[in-house]
Design a protein around this motif. Sequence first.
Motif, PDB file in Angstrom:
ATOM      1  N   CYS A 475       1.711   1.799  -1.080  1.00 59.14           N
ATOM      2  CA  CYS A 475       1.567   2.881  -2.057  1.00 59.14           C
ATOM      3  C   CYS A 475       0.939   4.151  -1.491  1.00 59.14           C
ATOM      4  N   LYS A 476       0.642   4.174  -0.185  1.00 58.41           N
ATOM      5  CA  LYS A 476       0.063   5.412   0.338  1.00 58.41           C
ATOM      6  C   LYS A 476       1.085   6.540   0.197  1.00 58.41           C
ATOM      7  N   LYS A 477       0.592   7.735  -0.027  1.00 58.12           N
ATOM      8  CA  LYS A 477       1.501   8.850  -0.308  1.00 58.12           C
ATOM      9  C   LYS A 477       1.041  10.088   0.435  1.00 58.12           C
ATOM     10  N   ASP A 478       1.982  11.032   0.560  1.00 53.83           N
ATOM     11  CA  ASP A 478       1.660  12.295   1.224  1.00 53.83           C
ATOM     12  C   ASP A 478       0.619  13.046   0.408  1.00 53.83           C
ATOM     13  N   GLY A 479      -0.339  13.634   1.126  1.00 52.66           N
ATOM     14  CA  GLY A 479      -1.368  14.420   0.462  1.00 52.66           C
ATOM     15  C   GLY A 479      -1.489  15.789   1.095  1.00 52.66           C
ATOM     16  N   VAL A 480      -2.514  16.469   0.713  1.00 55.82           N
ATOM     17  CA  VAL A 480      -2.783  17.794   1.273  1.00 55.82           C
ATOM     18  C   VAL A 480      -4.199  17.809   1.815  1.00 55.82           C
ATOM     19  N   HIS A 504      -4.706   7.782  -0.541  1.00 49.75           N
ATOM     20  CA  HIS A 504      -4.529   6.494  -1.215  1.00 49.75           C
ATOM     21  C   HIS A 504      -3.830   6.681  -2.549  1.00 49.75           C
ATOM     22  N   GLY A 505      -3.034   5.679  -2.896  1.00 45.39           N
ATOM     23  CA  GLY A 505      -2.355   5.685  -4.186  1.00 45.39           C
ATOM     24  C   GLY A 505      -2.929   4.596  -5.073  1.00 45.39           C
ATOM     25  N   GLY A 506      -2.128   3.599  -5.347  1.00 47.17           N
ATOM     26  CA  GLY A 506      -2.548   2.477  -6.181  1.00 47.17           C
ATOM     27  C   GLY A 506      -1.326   1.687  -6.609  1.00 47.17           C
ATOM     28  N   CYS A 507      -1.314   0.380  -6.343  1.00 47.85           N
ATOM     29  CA  CYS A 507      -0.153  -0.434  -6.685  1.00 47.85           C
ATOM     30  C   CYS A 507      -0.601  -1.867  -6.941  1.00 47.85           C
TER      31      CYS A 507
END
Length: 584
Positions: A475-480, A504-507
């Motif tokens: 669930c990791k995602k692109d960030g800024v 970090h995301g969340g799943c």
Amino acid sequence: MTLKGVLGDLVADGIVVPEDAGKLISELVSKQTGEESHPFIQIANRRLACATPPHDTLTVETLILWLSRKTGIPFHRVDPLKVDVTAVTGVVSYAYATRHKILPVEVHEDHIVIATAEPFLQDWEEELTRILRRPIVRVLASPVDISRYLVEFYTLTESVKRAVQKSDNGRFSGAINLEQLVELGRAGKLDANDRYVVNIVDWLLQYAYDQRASDIHLEPRRDTSDVRFRIDGVLHPVYQLPTVVMSAVVSRLKVLGRMDVAEKRRPQDGRVKTKSPAGTEIELRLSTLPTVFGEKLVMRIFDPEVTIRGFEELGLNPHELSRWKRMVSKPHGIILVTGPTGSGKTTTLYSTLKQLACPEVNVCTIEDPIEMVEPKFNQMQVHSGIGVDFATGLRTLLRQDPDIIMVGEIRDLETAEMAIQAALTGHLVFSTLHTNDAPSAVVRLLDIGAPHYLIKATLLGVVAQRLVRTLCPHCKKDGVHTEELWKSLVSPWRIAPPDPVYVHGGCLECRETGYLGRIGIYEILTITPSIRSLIGPDMDLAKLREQAIKEGMYPLHISGALKICAGLTGMEEVFRVAGGGEAS
């Protein structure tokens, strides 16, 4: 919901091909299995492939998410860490929840959240709204979770309630003073072997394994005591037990750990060997601490696979790995691993010794306590009560013709002198110190009285380490990121910011935390001739650190920054564990 109806909808939505649906129905009819489980469980057990790319196997979770989108009812993953078990089990009885296949998951002043896997059964909703006088918010949850936690939550609540009732007929169920607390473990009918207490302990251990906890904290308070788990380095509140029940639970664990149950005034250590729900052997190290409200007990759960990890699995990048391998390949000298409790020092040492141990090498250790039993080592336990401390044990080990020695910790001058003596006589010595970084270990040795000329002659290197949580790969995602934030992390180094940067995301896999597991960041100081020349009674620590960095030592925050660039962890996690680079 019926299997035939669910499969018909899945075929209509293009999730399952008609051939698979027909085969599954005919198979169940021909075998007359009489399965009464939820249709999603029956489909998941047959491991059907999704008809749409990427053709993943249909699981209960993916089917529930499909149903959530179809019905518009939000999906809720039951996270036991976030459930107030006492509150939710007070909403409805176990018999009522089982009959309607529902599970209360949240209790609020203005509404109650109830999970179900049968969205088309709604009779109970109107009835409960009238009885509870609060609106019901329905959510969808996995039928597997509902079945499991229905039993676990209500069994735990019942065990706690029965244990309180049995504790001398509730004599200590109200406010407790200190004199009563002293007697809790032996007064009344509630004891360590009571079946209700046994049920609570069994639930506690199984729950800890399921949650990937590394430590279990049982903390007594005046009325209700706290249970907390450390998961991926962060403590999470789990449950609150009445103090009278907590006292019996601690006694039960002390019995399992072969500790003195009657002795509550002094700290004790023990060990428990048990099995996880998966059947793997697990070791627990127990430690008790007398507090004002009773005994605080901490159990450390040891991973049985800790000694079979390779260097790469520990988190060493190629640069750090080459420095570490060069250091441990030396025939004699001292290698120190530093860091706070729980920073992975034991894992690093055991993994290294396991790879160095071979039939031609005699590996001996002296530990306090022995954290993991390893057949390839000759391990010795410190017993201060009978005069066997690190220095005495090390003196004995030197008569055992060792090649490699591990000393659990250098705590005093006598132990340091014996370690130096072992290194001078041709042994490779591993040990630990508690310092914040690698160069400070040299200062610590000088501080406890080790002569600087002997440190120069024997010290091969120092490794400081920490553990950072790794981003969940699912669930990791692109960030800024801002350039200023990156510079504050790596300063005064010049490292190009990562592109892309992950957050970090969340799943479901990581239980909505965004992190899954931990990995090490390292600061490896190799003692070179130029570093050795700086070691002395009036040593300048800043100058030594500067020289070490010139010769290739990556500070902890730089090692963490490289993990960010590799997409393994997030920037806020490195800041949390290692800080920024401004102070370095």
